[in-house]
Scaffold this active site. Structure first.
Site, PDB file in Angstrom:
ATOM      1  N   HIS A   1       0.695  -1.383   0.102  1.00 25.10           N
ATOM      2  CA  HIS A   1      -0.065  -0.034  -0.088  1.00 25.10           C
ATOM      3  C   HIS A   1       1.008   1.263  -0.063  1.00 25.10           C
ATOM      4  CE1 HIS A   1      -2.643  -2.977   1.421  1.00 25.10           C
ATOM      5  NE2 HIS A   1      -3.420  -2.468   1.025  1.00 25.10           N
TER       6      HIS A   1
ATOM      7  N   HIS B   1      -1.979  -1.034   7.058  1.00 24.67           N
ATOM      8  CA  HIS B   1      -1.713  -1.517   5.754  1.00 24.67           C
ATOM      9  C   HIS B   1      -0.743  -0.713   5.069  1.00 24.67           C
ATOM     10  CE1 HIS B   1      -4.885   1.817   5.826  1.00 24.67           C
ATOM     11  NE2 HIS B   1      -4.109   2.215   4.665  1.00 24.67           N
TER      12      HIS B   1
ATOM     13  N   GLU C   1     -17.406  -3.259  24.771  1.00 25.33           N
ATOM     14  CA  GLU C   1     -16.831  -4.509  24.727  1.00 25.33           C
ATOM     15  C   GLU C   1     -15.530  -4.452  23.628  1.00 25.33           C
ATOM     16  OE1 GLU C   1     -20.598  -5.734  26.291  1.00 25.33           O
ATOM     17  OE2 GLU C   1     -20.060  -4.367  24.866  1.00 25.33           O
TER      18      GLU C   1
ATOM     19  N   HIS D   1     -21.416 -16.657  32.465  1.00 30.12           N
ATOM     20  CA  HIS D   1     -22.911 -16.881  32.257  1.00 30.12           C
ATOM     21  C   HIS D   1     -22.590 -17.911  30.840  1.00 30.12           C
ATOM     22  CE1 HIS D   1     -23.635 -13.610  34.889  1.00 30.12           C
ATOM     23  NE2 HIS D   1     -24.959 -13.913  34.739  1.00 30.12           N
TER      24      HIS D   1
ATOM     25  N   ARG E   1     -22.676 -19.198  35.419  1.00 27.95           N
ATOM     26  CA  ARG E   1     -23.622 -18.303  36.149  1.00 27.95           C
ATOM     27  C   ARG E   1     -24.154 -19.296  37.499  1.00 27.95           C
ATOM     28  NH1 ARG E   1     -29.577 -16.266  34.952  1.00 27.95           N
ATOM     29  NH2 ARG E   1     -30.028 -14.936  36.667  1.00 27.95           N
TER      30      ARG E   1
ATOM     31  N   LEU F   1      -8.548  -2.386  10.618  1.00 26.06           N
ATOM     32  CA  LEU F   1      -8.749  -0.755  11.043  1.00 26.06           C
ATOM     33  C   LEU F   1      -9.401  -0.497  12.134  1.00 26.06           C
ATOM     34  CD1 LEU F   1      -9.196   0.440   7.221  1.00 26.06           C
ATOM     35  CD2 LEU F   1      -7.303   0.412   8.516  1.00 26.06           C
TER      36      LEU F   1
ATOM     37  N   ASN G   1      -6.682  12.028   4.299  1.00 24.17           N
ATOM     38  CA  ASN G   1      -6.489  12.176   2.933  1.00 24.17           C
ATOM     39  C   ASN G   1      -7.635  12.230   2.114  1.00 24.17           C
ATOM     40  OD1 ASN G   1      -7.010   9.485   2.605  1.00 24.17           O
ATOM     41  ND2 ASN G   1      -4.740   9.170   3.061  1.00 24.17           N
TER      42      ASN G   1
ATOM     43  N   ASP H   1     -32.891 -15.549  30.924  1.00 21.86           N
ATOM     44  CA  ASP H   1     -32.535 -14.360  29.782  1.00 21.86           C
ATOM     45  C   ASP H   1     -32.885 -14.929  28.385  1.00 21.86           C
ATOM     46  OD1 ASP H   1     -32.242 -12.437  31.446  1.00 21.86           O
ATOM     47  OD2 ASP H   1     -30.116 -12.922  31.817  1.00 21.86           O
TER      48      ASP H   1
ATOM     49  N   HIS I   1     -28.780 -14.732  25.397  1.00 24.18           N
ATOM     50  CA  HIS I   1     -27.876 -14.490  26.405  1.00 24.18           C
ATOM     51  C   HIS I   1     -27.413 -15.877  26.803  1.00 24.18           C
ATOM     52  CE1 HIS I   1     -29.093 -10.497  26.452  1.00 24.18           C
ATOM     53  NE2 HIS I   1     -28.491 -10.282  27.633  1.00 24.18           N
TER      54      HIS I   1
END
Length: 709
Positions: free
Chosen positions: A71, A111, A461, A512, A571, A165, A234, A520, A524
């Site tokens: 690149h 890259h 997360e 869990h 759990r 990325l 850019n 749930d 879950h």
């Protein structure tokens, strides 16, 4: 819009001698804090940096042309940024690349790897020109994307593995967390041994990825003013010009997060240098965002400024570009004596800075012997052995309990035995139970301090995973982070990179763990998740079957040297296998699998299980004198054992084998001819009902054993 040096100077003059601060509505559109115009690069240095920038362009072009792959756009477009960082602004010593107080540079837009390889060579790192010639070739030090030193590559000056990325931006936040934490823990009133900055260079794609947004919000909230993110703006993405897919004002976006922002001409050495100098000098509690407006592929007139410049499309035009840049066309990988001499001077200056720091460190060490031992052990990744930890952690003597509860007890012992161990959660400390008591909380405001061992990531997360990796890359702390197992897919890309980079300083606490979650419902209740983690190379996946196995899993996570660990906890409560001595369970579990119940007659059947299903296997096996029960909390650890050990646990002569796990069955067929598992999604009901309906009971296991020939 791109701004000339003259325009910036006029703006500075209009605001006063010391700098300028303009609103977005001003005619130049520049939003800034206090650029110090006295930081302008002197004429000789500026000429040397300009020459080095063009020669770095030449190195990139020649390497990419030789590989016919790579690149070209970023290395050509961001050359002045590289010249400013490595030739003027960054604190590093190429001869001591592991110096703990060096500035860190992360190329989030991985890259564009020939950018960093070129500058590492010019800056004097042990990256010979022949390695640039071997760009993207087998066993070279210059792989297609930068790779943190591991068993495959060892390139000095590469601080993190990048390519996906946005992750590099979030990694940089992790580096900044680690530096703040190190400074808070180890600096004293008399001696400062940590005061470095974290730099990252990222492109439009990095900021389109959501992980960078999550991390940016966290960084501003925790006032990480040691962080400097530079945007190679850019206006190009791979398929189209960036305007085709984005129309936001990124300066306003980062202003809104709470960052200090700069908007400069990325080809103007003075403007770039002044922005970086101002960012370094500003300890105002705001991370820094420098938008460097650049021309992608600058210097190659046939492609510059277009999305065609992104990759290797410019290879046919290399000779013409080198001619236009004043580089010799007939000499590949050309670096002038003047540039080499200039960087020798930079090295001398940097070595003097390092030597002065060494004197400070020696004085600090003499005055703080215990703290120095702790720090040096942390950097060397020196921890007590597993055997020493086992001896130091008392028998759990637990009754029926969830392994997340067992983990909570064990993490307190780990934090005492490994002082550099820290942990965090994506808003689930209360559920995942990984809070370090008396560890205090990291950050600013409320009850937080930068020395705190508990990180609150919020519901982020993906950023949590990348920040944990950044902390691990930084090379001082061992970091763990928690969420529900089913949400691991939010940060699965970061686990992959950690495994690829062999980051043993990071672990993931995932609770869990199965359909036992119950009410749930299937959103879950993970069924495919644990097996989905097991397929990663270099990742140890632990699903312990009782409290003592949980001790082994957590001890392994801080003693294992070859990659990260996933600690998958339940759990719901489970029985303890008290028929086997606690230390025997620990040492057996540490090997990945062991005999949890030995046959009392000739061996005729092996029952394998893991996690909450071990208790069912023990009950079913108790009715069969010739049955052996094998607990296998970690397939990966078991596979590393000797052939003799594996044979002692799973004798090849015994082919009648059945395995049980409350999850998908496919991976267990490596060890068993029949598997009792869950190859479907669960449903909403109390956990014991879901388990029973889907066959996770000793009665069903016994029935399945009876059906075997």
């Amino acid at each position: 819009m791109k701004f000339s040096r003259i325009a910036l100077s006029l703006a500075a003059m209009s605001a006063g001698v010391n700098g300028f601060s303009m609103s977005r509505s001003a005619s130049l559109g520049v939003r800034n804090t206090a650029l110090n115009m006295g930081a302008a690069v002197d004429v000789d240095t500026k000429a040397a940096l300009a020459t080095a920038a063009n020669e770095a362009r030449g190195l990139a072009m020649d390497s990419i042309a030789a590989a016919a792959s790579g690149h070209m756009g970023l290395p050509l477009g961001a050359a002045e940024i590289g010249a400013t960082l490595y030739g003027d602004q960054m604190q590093y010593d190429a001869k001591n690349p592991d110096w703990m107080n060096r500035d860190r540079f992360i190329l989030s837009a991985g890259h564009g790897s020939m950018f960093i390889y070129s500058w590492l060579n010019l800056a004097g790192y042990d990256l010979p020109i022949d390695e640039l010639k071997n760009f993207r070739q087998h066993n070279s030090m210059t792989p297609g994307h930068p790779e943190f030193p591991n068993s495959e590559h060892n390139t000095p000056g590469i601080e993190s593995t990048t390519g996906p990325l946005g992750q590099g931006v979030a990694n940089a936040v992790g580096f900044a967390v680690s530096e703040k934490m190190a400074a808070a823990r180890y600096n004293t009133e008399d001696h400062t041994i940590f005061d470095h900055h974290i730099y990252a260079l990222a492109g439009d794609g990095c900021f389109q990825e959501g992980v960078s947004a999550e991390a940016a919000a966290f960084a501003a909230h925790e006032k990480l003013d040691n962080l400097i993110i530079m945007m190679d703006s850019n206006e190009v993405t791979l398929d189209k010009m960036a305007e085709y897919t984005q129309s936001e004002d990124i300066i306003q976006r980062y202003d809104a997060y709470g960052w200090e922002t700069f908007d400069v001409d990325g080809h103007d050495l003075d403007a770039v240098g002044e922005a970086i100098a101002a960012a370094k000098a500003s300890n105002n509690g705001k991370p820094k965002f420098i938008k460097c407006n650049t021309i992608i592929g600058k210097g190659m007139e046939e492609t510059e400024g277009t999305n065609a410049a992104h990759g290797e499309a410019g290879v046919p035009y290399v000779d013409n570009a080198k001619k236009n840049l004043g580089l010799p066309v007939d000499e590949k990988w050309f670096v002038s004596e003047g540039t080499r001499d200039y960087f020798k001077g930079v090295q001398e200056k940097n070595s003097a800075t390092y030597a002065a720091w060494e004197e400070t460190y020696a004085a600090w060490k003499e005055a703080n012997a215990d703290m120095a031992t702790e720090l040096e052990n942390a950097i060397a990744d020196k921890v007590p052995s597993a055997e020493e930890m086992f001896a130091a952690i008392p028998a759990t003597e637990a009754g029926p309990e969830a392994t997340r509860v067992s983990g909570n007890k064990t993490i307190q012992d780990i934090a005492k035995l490994v002082p550099n161990y820290i942990s965090g959660s994506a808003d689930l400390h209360g559920s995942c139970r990984n809070y370090i008591e008396d560890g205090n909380n990291f950050g600013t405001g409320f009850d937080k301090t930068y020395a705190g061992k508990n990180l609150y990531f919020g519901i982020r997360e993906h950023a949590m995973g990348s920040i944990l990796n950044g902390i691990a890359y930084h090379g001082i702390f061992k970091a763990s982070g928690s969420t529900f197992a089913v949400f691991v897919d939010y940060f699965r890309p970061t686990i992959r990179v950690a495994a690829l980079a062999e980051l043993n300083r990071v672990s993931y606490i995932l609770t869990h763990d199965s359909i036992g979650v119950g009410e749930d419902g299937p959103t879950h209740q993970p069924v495919e998740t644990v097996s989905g983690l097991r397929v990663f190379p270099n990742l140890d996946v632990w699903r312990p079957g009782d409290a003592e196995e949980t001790v082994a899993a957590m001890v392994s996570s801080v003693t294992h040297k070859d990659g990260p660990s996933a600690l998958v906890f339940s759990r719901q409560n489970m029985d303890q296998n008290d028929a086997v001595d606690y230390m025997e369970r620990r040492t057996g579990a540490l090997k990945g699998a062991y005999v949890a119940k030995k046959e009392t007659e000739d061996l005729e059947l092996i029952i394998l299980a893991t996690g909450s299903e071990v208790q069912h296997a023990l009950k079913a096996g108790a009715e069969i004198p010739g049955a052996r029960v094998v607990s296998m909390p970690c397939m990966e650890a078991f596979e590393r054992q000797s052939d003799d050990y594996k044979e002692s646990v799973l004798p090849a002569a015994c082919t009648k084998r059945i395995a049980m796990e409350a999850g998908v069955t496919a991976l267990w067929y490596k060890y068993a001819s029949k598997v009792v598992g869950v190859d479907r999604f669960g449903f909403s009901a109390p956990g014991d009902i879901v388990m029973t309906e889907l066959g996770m009971t000793p009665e069903n296991l016994s029935e399945q054993i009876s059906s075997m020939n």
